[in-house]
Design an enzyme around this catalytic site. Structure first.
Site, PDB file in Angstrom:
ATOM      1  N   PRO A   8       0.823  -1.218   0.000  1.00 15.03           N
ATOM      2  CA  PRO A   8       0.000   0.000   0.000  1.00 15.03           C
ATOM      3  C   PRO A   8       0.855   1.265   0.000  1.00 15.03           C
ATOM      4  O   PRO A   8       0.676   2.155   0.825  1.00 15.03           O
ATOM      5  CB  PRO A   8      -0.830  -0.144   1.284  1.00 15.03           C
ATOM      6  CG  PRO A   8      -0.014  -1.002   2.177  1.00 15.03           C
ATOM      7  CD  PRO A   8       0.936  -1.809   1.346  1.00 15.03           C
ATOM      8  N   GLY A   9       1.801   1.334  -0.937  1.00 13.66           N
ATOM      9  CA  GLY A   9       2.596   2.552  -1.129  1.00 13.66           C
ATOM     10  C   GLY A   9       1.851   3.482  -2.076  1.00 13.66           C
ATOM     11  O   GLY A   9       0.634   3.344  -2.266  1.00 13.66           O
ATOM     12  N   ASN A 108       9.179  -0.561 -11.584  1.00 13.35           N
ATOM     13  CA  ASN A 108       9.972   0.212 -12.540  1.00 13.35           C
ATOM     14  C   ASN A 108      11.156  -0.625 -13.001  1.00 13.35           C
ATOM     15  O   ASN A 108      11.630  -1.491 -12.277  1.00 13.35           O
ATOM     16  CB  ASN A 108      10.522   1.482 -11.871  1.00 13.35           C
ATOM     17  CG  ASN A 108       9.503   2.608 -11.878  1.00 13.35           C
ATOM     18  OD1 ASN A 108       8.662   2.687 -12.767  1.00 13.35           O
ATOM     19  ND2 ASN A 108       9.580   3.468 -10.886  1.00 13.35           N
ATOM     20  N   LYS A 192       9.211   3.306 -20.494  1.00 16.82           N
ATOM     21  CA  LYS A 192       9.059   3.860 -19.135  1.00 16.82           C
ATOM     22  C   LYS A 192      10.421   3.965 -18.452  1.00 16.82           C
ATOM     23  O   LYS A 192      10.711   4.941 -17.739  1.00 16.82           O
ATOM     24  CB  LYS A 192       8.113   2.957 -18.333  1.00 16.82           C
ATOM     25  CG  LYS A 192       7.944   3.335 -16.863  1.00 16.82           C
ATOM     26  CD  LYS A 192       7.126   4.594 -16.675  1.00 16.82           C
ATOM     27  CE  LYS A 192       7.168   5.183 -15.273  1.00 16.82           C
ATOM     28  NZ  LYS A 192       6.808   4.331 -14.195  1.00 16.82           N
ATOM     29  N   ASN A 196      12.140   7.123 -16.545  1.00 15.95           N
ATOM     30  CA  ASN A 196      12.639   7.072 -15.164  1.00 15.95           C
ATOM     31  C   ASN A 196      14.138   7.386 -15.099  1.00 15.95           C
ATOM     32  O   ASN A 196      14.603   8.010 -14.140  1.00 15.95           O
ATOM     33  CB  ASN A 196      12.372   5.697 -14.532  1.00 15.95           C
ATOM     34  CG  ASN A 196      10.907   5.450 -14.282  1.00 15.95           C
ATOM     35  OD1 ASN A 196      10.363   4.411 -14.634  1.00 15.95           O
ATOM     36  ND2 ASN A 196      10.223   6.404 -13.681  1.00 15.95           N
ATOM     37  N   ASN A 200      14.047  10.281 -12.417  1.00 20.15           N
ATOM     38  CA  ASN A 200      14.051   9.874 -11.009  1.00 20.15           C
ATOM     39  C   ASN A 200      15.315  10.271 -10.244  1.00 20.15           C
ATOM     40  O   ASN A 200      15.241  10.894  -9.181  1.00 20.15           O
ATOM     41  CB  ASN A 200      13.777   8.371 -10.895  1.00 20.15           C
ATOM     42  CG  ASN A 200      12.344   8.044 -11.267  1.00 20.15           C
ATOM     43  OD1 ASN A 200      11.760   8.713 -12.121  1.00 20.15           O
ATOM     44  ND2 ASN A 200      11.762   7.034 -10.653  1.00 20.15           N
ATOM     45  N   ASN A 259       4.474  16.427  -9.251  1.00 18.00           N
ATOM     46  CA  ASN A 259       4.703  15.172  -8.530  1.00 18.00           C
ATOM     47  C   ASN A 259       6.109  15.102  -7.951  1.00 18.00           C
ATOM     48  O   ASN A 259       7.071  15.573  -8.549  1.00 18.00           O
ATOM     49  CB  ASN A 259       4.510  13.980  -9.487  1.00 18.00           C
ATOM     50  CG  ASN A 259       4.361  12.674  -8.733  1.00 18.00           C
ATOM     51  OD1 ASN A 259       3.761  12.648  -7.673  1.00 18.00           O
ATOM     52  ND2 ASN A 259       4.913  11.616  -9.259  1.00 18.00           N
TER      53      ASN A 259
HETATM   54  O1  KPL Z   1       7.351   6.841 -12.691  1.00 18.06           O
HETATM   55  C1  KPL Z   1       7.539   7.889 -12.144  1.00 18.06           C
HETATM   56  C2  KPL Z   1       8.172   7.813 -10.810  1.00 18.06           C
HETATM   57  O2  KPL Z   1       8.157   8.777 -10.054  1.00 18.06           O
HETATM   58  O3  KPL Z   1       8.706   6.711 -10.513  1.00 18.06           O
HETATM   59  C3  KPL Z   1       7.261   9.175 -12.859  1.00 18.06           C
HETATM   60  C4  KPL Z   1       6.543   8.910 -14.178  1.00 18.06           C
HETATM   61  C5  KPL Z   1       8.558   9.898 -13.123  1.00 18.06           C
HETATM   62  C6  KPL Z   1       6.305  10.071 -12.138  1.00 18.06           C
HETATM   63  O4  KPL Z   1       6.859  10.672 -11.027  1.00 18.06           O
END
Ligand code: KPL
Length: 315
Positions: A8-9, A108, A192, A196, A200, A259
């Site tokens: 639950p993250g 990821n 993706k 990242n 990130n 974000n």
């Molecule tokens: O996948 C993401 C992450 O933070 O791991 C993104 C798409 C960059 C969104 O913050």
């Protein structure tokens, strides 16, 4: 349909919250599975606070547990833990899966694929990737911070399992997660990964939101170089890469501008990050291929040093 979300993250709460809020049909039984019994107990007691992308806030009733046996058999298990938490999450999932279940991994990077394929768990196996932005503001409080596509593809499973995955994706799509099934998920995982790779580590090192990377010419140049290096590794491995992965990364920075990236969230909580599964995976493959990736290596070393700093202080 019994759906279990392991972890639950931020991502797990985003998916669970979206399903509970919007997926009215077919009826689902949704459980969160945590490894921490106290946190699970609190989540059940307090509910899930879900802030939608358009600024509304909802308090949702949820059932969370640390005991897979109390759930019994699951139709769908979504693995929403970080790459490093996968071995224990797979062990938890194992007790709930049967030959008609569907296990979906949403980590990821690409480094987790061998572990999944060799896990020997029953049922169908799918892997997915999402560009939805989610921030865990506190345990049990998630903010949906930006929208982006979710793509899921079957790695192993019958035609029936493929149909089951279609149904599930439809459910996730109706829940607002922009979800589609794809025949070959590998290029999507790489697409993706390239995003990242660019966002990130840099946000984690500079302590900034995704959108702020576009405000500094220097940070943007590092983002560009990191993504171009990783794209060269992908092409050398025969992975189709879309025309302009840098433009896509910039577009994701814009779409998720507010974000806090998952890696910065980890650093702020002094947790292990996914650096090894992201820039580390690129460096590992580049070394095998004899390609130079100095910017990814630099980002890897810097984030390792950052992690080492807080681990060394024992916090
Ligand atoms: O996948 C993401 C992450 O933070 O791991 C993104 C798409 C960059 C969104 O913050």
């Amino acid at each position: 349909m019994t759906i279990v979300i392991i972890g639950p993250g931020a991502l797990g709460c985003l998916i669970g919250g979206s399903l509970l809020l919007r997926a009215a049909f077919p009826p689902i039984d949704l459980f969160f599975l945590d490894r921490d019994p106290e946190r699970a107990h609190r989540l059940t007691g307090q509910g899930l606070r879900f802030d939608t992308v358009d600024g509304h806030s909802h308090l949702l009733e949820v059932t969370a547990t640390a005991e897979p046996a109390s759930i019994g058999q699951a139709g769908v298990v979504l693995l929403c833990v970080k790459a490093g938490g996968l071995p224990s999450a797979l062990a938890q999932a194992g007790t709930m899966l049967h030959e008609n279940s569907l296990l979906i991994a949403l980590q990821n990077g690409i480094a987790h694929l061998p572990l999944l394929l060799e896990s020997g768990l029953p049922g169908a196996l799918a892997v997915g990737t999402t560009a939805q932005g989610a921030t865990l503001l506190a345990p049990g409080h998630v903010r949906h911070a930006g929208r982006g596509p979710t793509r899921i593809g079957l790695l192993r499973g019958s035609n029936e399992a493929a149909g089951y995955l279609e149904d599930l994706c439809l459910l996730l799509d109706r829940a607002g997660l922009d979800c589609e099934t794809v025949a070959d998920v590998t290029p999507h995982l790489w697409a993706k990964l390239l995003v990242n790779v660019g966002i990130n580590a840099l946000t984690a090192l500079h302590g900034c939101k995704n959108g702020a990377l576009l405000d500094s010419p220097e940070w943007l140049a590092t983002l560009t170089a990191a993504v171009e290096e990783a794209a060269a590794v992908a092409r050398a491995k025969g992975i189709p890469v879309e025309n302009d992965p840098v433009a896509r990364t910039v577009a994701v920075c814009r779409a998720t501008a507010g974000n806090t990236s998952s890696m910065l969230q980890d650093v702020l909580k002094k947790k292990a990050t996914e650096i090894e599964a992201i820039n580390g995976a690129v460096v590992g493959l580049a070394d095998e291929l004899g390609l130079a990736v100095p910017v990814n290596r630099f980002l890897l070393e810097q984030v390792r040093a950052l992690e080492h700093g807080y681990k060394a202080r024992g916090s």
